[in-house]
Design a protein around this motif. Structure first.
Motif, PDB file in Angstrom:
ATOM      1  N   GLN A  40      15.066 -10.816 -33.944  1.00  0.00           N
ATOM      2  CA  GLN A  40      14.829 -11.981 -34.780  1.00  0.00           C
ATOM      3  C   GLN A  40      15.757 -12.037 -35.992  1.00  0.00           C
ATOM      4  O   GLN A  40      16.035 -13.112 -36.513  1.00  0.00           O
ATOM      5  N   THR A  41      16.250 -10.895 -36.448  1.00  0.00           N
ATOM      6  CA  THR A  41      17.104 -10.883 -37.633  1.00  0.00           C
ATOM      7  C   THR A  41      18.583 -10.735 -37.290  1.00  0.00           C
ATOM      8  O   THR A  41      19.416 -10.586 -38.183  1.00  0.00           O
TER       9      THR A  41
ATOM     10  N   GLY B 142      18.991 -12.180 -24.175  1.00  0.00           N
ATOM     11  CA  GLY B 142      17.557 -12.051 -24.402  1.00  0.00           C
ATOM     12  C   GLY B 142      17.256 -12.034 -25.888  1.00  0.00           C
ATOM     13  O   GLY B 142      18.090 -11.608 -26.691  1.00  0.00           O
ATOM     14  N   ARG B 143      16.060 -12.480 -26.245  1.00  0.00           N
ATOM     15  CA  ARG B 143      15.642 -12.528 -27.653  1.00  0.00           C
ATOM     16  C   ARG B 143      14.284 -11.860 -27.804  1.00  0.00           C
ATOM     17  O   ARG B 143      13.357 -12.138 -27.026  1.00  0.00           O
ATOM     18  N   SER B 144      14.151 -10.975 -28.792  1.00  0.00           N
ATOM     19  CA  SER B 144      12.849 -10.389 -29.106  1.00  0.00           C
ATOM     20  C   SER B 144      11.949 -11.451 -29.732  1.00  0.00           C
ATOM     21  O   SER B 144      12.393 -12.219 -30.594  1.00  0.00           O
ATOM     22  N   THR B 145      10.686 -11.491 -29.312  1.00  0.00           N
ATOM     23  CA  THR B 145       9.716 -12.416 -29.924  1.00  0.00           C
ATOM     24  C   THR B 145       8.408 -11.678 -30.155  1.00  0.00           C
ATOM     25  O   THR B 145       8.025 -10.803 -29.393  1.00  0.00           O
TER      26      THR B 145
ATOM     27  N   ALA C  91       8.782 -17.560 -29.533  1.00  0.00           N
ATOM     28  CA  ALA C  91       9.054 -17.750 -28.104  1.00  0.00           C
ATOM     29  C   ALA C  91       9.496 -19.181 -27.826  1.00  0.00           C
ATOM     30  O   ALA C  91      10.450 -19.418 -27.065  1.00  0.00           O
ATOM     31  N   ARG C  92       8.818 -20.142 -28.419  1.00  0.00           N
ATOM     32  CA  ARG C  92       9.192 -21.553 -28.231  1.00  0.00           C
ATOM     33  C   ARG C  92      10.612 -21.801 -28.729  1.00  0.00           C
ATOM     34  O   ARG C  92      11.399 -22.494 -28.079  1.00  0.00           O
TER      35      ARG C  92
ATOM     36  N   ASP D  55      17.978 -16.675 -22.181  1.00  0.00           N
ATOM     37  CA  ASP D  55      17.766 -16.519 -20.742  1.00  0.00           C
ATOM     38  C   ASP D  55      16.480 -15.773 -20.434  1.00  0.00           C
ATOM     39  O   ASP D  55      15.914 -15.918 -19.350  1.00  0.00           O
ATOM     40  N   TYR D  56      16.034 -14.962 -21.386  1.00  0.00           N
ATOM     41  CA  TYR D  56      14.739 -14.292 -21.262  1.00  0.00           C
ATOM     42  C   TYR D  56      14.278 -13.904 -22.661  1.00  0.00           C
ATOM     43  O   TYR D  56      15.066 -13.932 -23.621  1.00  0.00           O
ATOM     44  N   ILE D  57      13.016 -13.568 -22.798  1.00  0.00           N
ATOM     45  CA  ILE D  57      12.501 -13.058 -24.065  1.00  0.00           C
ATOM     46  C   ILE D  57      11.748 -11.755 -23.818  1.00  0.00           C
ATOM     47  O   ILE D  57      11.281 -11.502 -22.709  1.00  0.00           O
ATOM     48  N   SER D  58      11.654 -10.948 -24.867  1.00  0.00           N
ATOM     49  CA  SER D  58      10.733  -9.810 -24.820  1.00  0.00           C
ATOM     50  C   SER D  58       9.487 -10.201 -25.610  1.00  0.00           C
ATOM     51  O   SER D  58       9.561 -10.935 -26.601  1.00  0.00           O
ATOM     52  N   VAL D  59       8.355  -9.734 -25.156  1.00  0.00           N
ATOM     53  CA  VAL D  59       7.052 -10.064 -25.723  1.00  0.00           C
ATOM     54  C   VAL D  59       6.425  -8.776 -26.227  1.00  0.00           C
ATOM     55  O   VAL D  59       6.097  -7.892 -25.436  1.00  0.00           O
ATOM     56  N   GLY D  60       6.275  -8.667 -27.547  1.00  0.00           N
ATOM     57  CA  GLY D  60       5.702  -7.433 -28.047  1.00  0.00           C
ATOM     58  C   GLY D  60       6.005  -7.197 -29.517  1.00  0.00           C
ATOM     59  O   GLY D  60       6.505  -8.100 -30.198  1.00  0.00           O
ATOM     60  N   PRO D  61       5.726  -5.990 -29.999  1.00  0.00           N
ATOM     61  CA  PRO D  61       5.177  -4.875 -29.221  1.00  0.00           C
ATOM     62  C   PRO D  61       3.718  -5.115 -28.840  1.00  0.00           C
ATOM     63  O   PRO D  61       2.919  -5.507 -29.682  1.00  0.00           O
ATOM     64  N   LEU D  62       3.396  -4.894 -27.576  1.00  0.00           N
ATOM     65  CA  LEU D  62       2.039  -5.146 -27.109  1.00  0.00           C
ATOM     66  C   LEU D  62       1.055  -4.180 -27.753  1.00  0.00           C
ATOM     67  O   LEU D  62      -0.020  -4.569 -28.186  1.00  0.00           O
ATOM     68  N   PHE D  63       1.434  -2.905 -27.793  1.00  0.00           N
ATOM     69  CA  PHE D  63       0.631  -1.874 -28.441  1.00  0.00           C
ATOM     70  C   PHE D  63       1.499  -1.189 -29.488  1.00  0.00           C
ATOM     71  O   PHE D  63       2.711  -1.424 -29.553  1.00  0.00           O
ATOM     72  N   TYR D  64       0.910  -0.333 -30.289  1.00  0.00           N
ATOM     73  CA  TYR D  64       1.698   0.381 -31.300  1.00  0.00           C
ATOM     74  C   TYR D  64       2.743   1.264 -30.613  1.00  0.00           C
ATOM     75  O   TYR D  64       2.476   1.919 -29.606  1.00  0.00           O
ATOM     76  N   THR D  65       3.939   1.283 -31.179  1.00  0.00           N
ATOM     77  CA  THR D  65       4.995   2.165 -30.698  1.00  0.00           C
ATOM     78  C   THR D  65       5.847   2.619 -31.869  1.00  0.00           C
ATOM     79  O   THR D  65       6.172   1.818 -32.763  1.00  0.00           O
TER      80      THR D  65
END
Length: 228
Positions: free
Chosen positions: A96-97, A115-118, A124-125, A133-143
């Motif tokens: 994002q930055t 790809g773009r982190s979201t 995401a929109r 072309d694709y996005i990453s969705v997360g972090p879903l859980f703590y990492t």
């Protein structure tokens, strides 16, 4: 150009397991890690090193390009667009930055994957509108690898599943123990770093997660397709 663009996007649409490799995280040779995850069944790999000097990163990226080219594995570089262009990587992943998608395309070419982190549905929109072309969705859980970002949980994953037409990879704190839950919630592509590259047997850890995706994935290939 058109045929090349279709080739890359079609290949990404077939990705199930996306492995992020950071050699300095585990103090292992990057090429060896790469070969092990490929043997285990990784469909795409991303080279990610936030603080490594460019000359060192470039040397590793050249090795990765040679190995992934020989094995027909998608090769994505994190953040460093100029190096992605120099080694002819298959794509670039930006946060994002980082730079915007339009500027990234000017550097690596319109035919490559971006790809773009979201971290929320608004990002995401926007990524979809800007031509990712694709996005990453997360972090879903703590990492620990993304400790600055709060976990987004399954709700955001479900929002993306319902609303976004782009392929997406779910990321953050995913292991063999929770992968089935994520798949059933709609996460048909998984991006993993620590659970694979920090394991004692990298090839086996990769194979275990790939098998989970292949056997338990009810969603693969069902995304709405955007015109190319």
């Amino acid at each position: 150009m058109k045929n090349s663009t279709i080739k890359y996007k079609k290949r990404f649409s077939d990705v199930l397991l996306y492995v992020i490799i950071s050699p300095t995280l585990v103090r292992k040779n990057g090429g060896n890690i790469l070969q092990e995850v490929i043997r285990g069944g990784a469909d795409a790999v991303q080279l990610r090193e936030k603080t490594m000097p460019d000359n060192e990163f470039l040397a590793i990226a050249k090795d990765f390009r040679e190995i992934t080219g020989q094995t027909n594995t998608l090769f994505i570089i994190n953040d460093r667009a100029k190096i992605a262009g120099k080694v002819n990587a298959d794509g670039l992943h930006i946060g994002q930055t980082d730079m915007n998608i339009n500027n990234a395309r000017k550097i690596i070419g319109n035919d490559k994957i971006i790809g773009r982190s979201t971290h929320n549905i608004f990002q995401a929109r926007l990524a979809e509108q800007e031509g990712a072309d694709y996005i990453s969705v997360g972090p879903l859980f703590y990492t620990a690898t993304k400790s600055h970002e709060p976990p987004v949980g399954l709700r955001y994953l479900q929002q993306v599943r319902q609303e976004i037409s782009l392929p997406f990879v779910v990321i953050g704190g995913i292991t063999a123990n929770n992968a089935a839950e994520i798949i059933q919630a709609g996460g048909n592509r998984i991006a993993i770093c620590s659970a694979i590259i920090c394991s004692e047997n990298i090839t086996q850890a990769t194979r275990t997660l790939k098998d989970l995706l292949v056997k338990n994935n009810p969603f693969s290939g069902q995304e709405k397709k955007l015109p190319l």
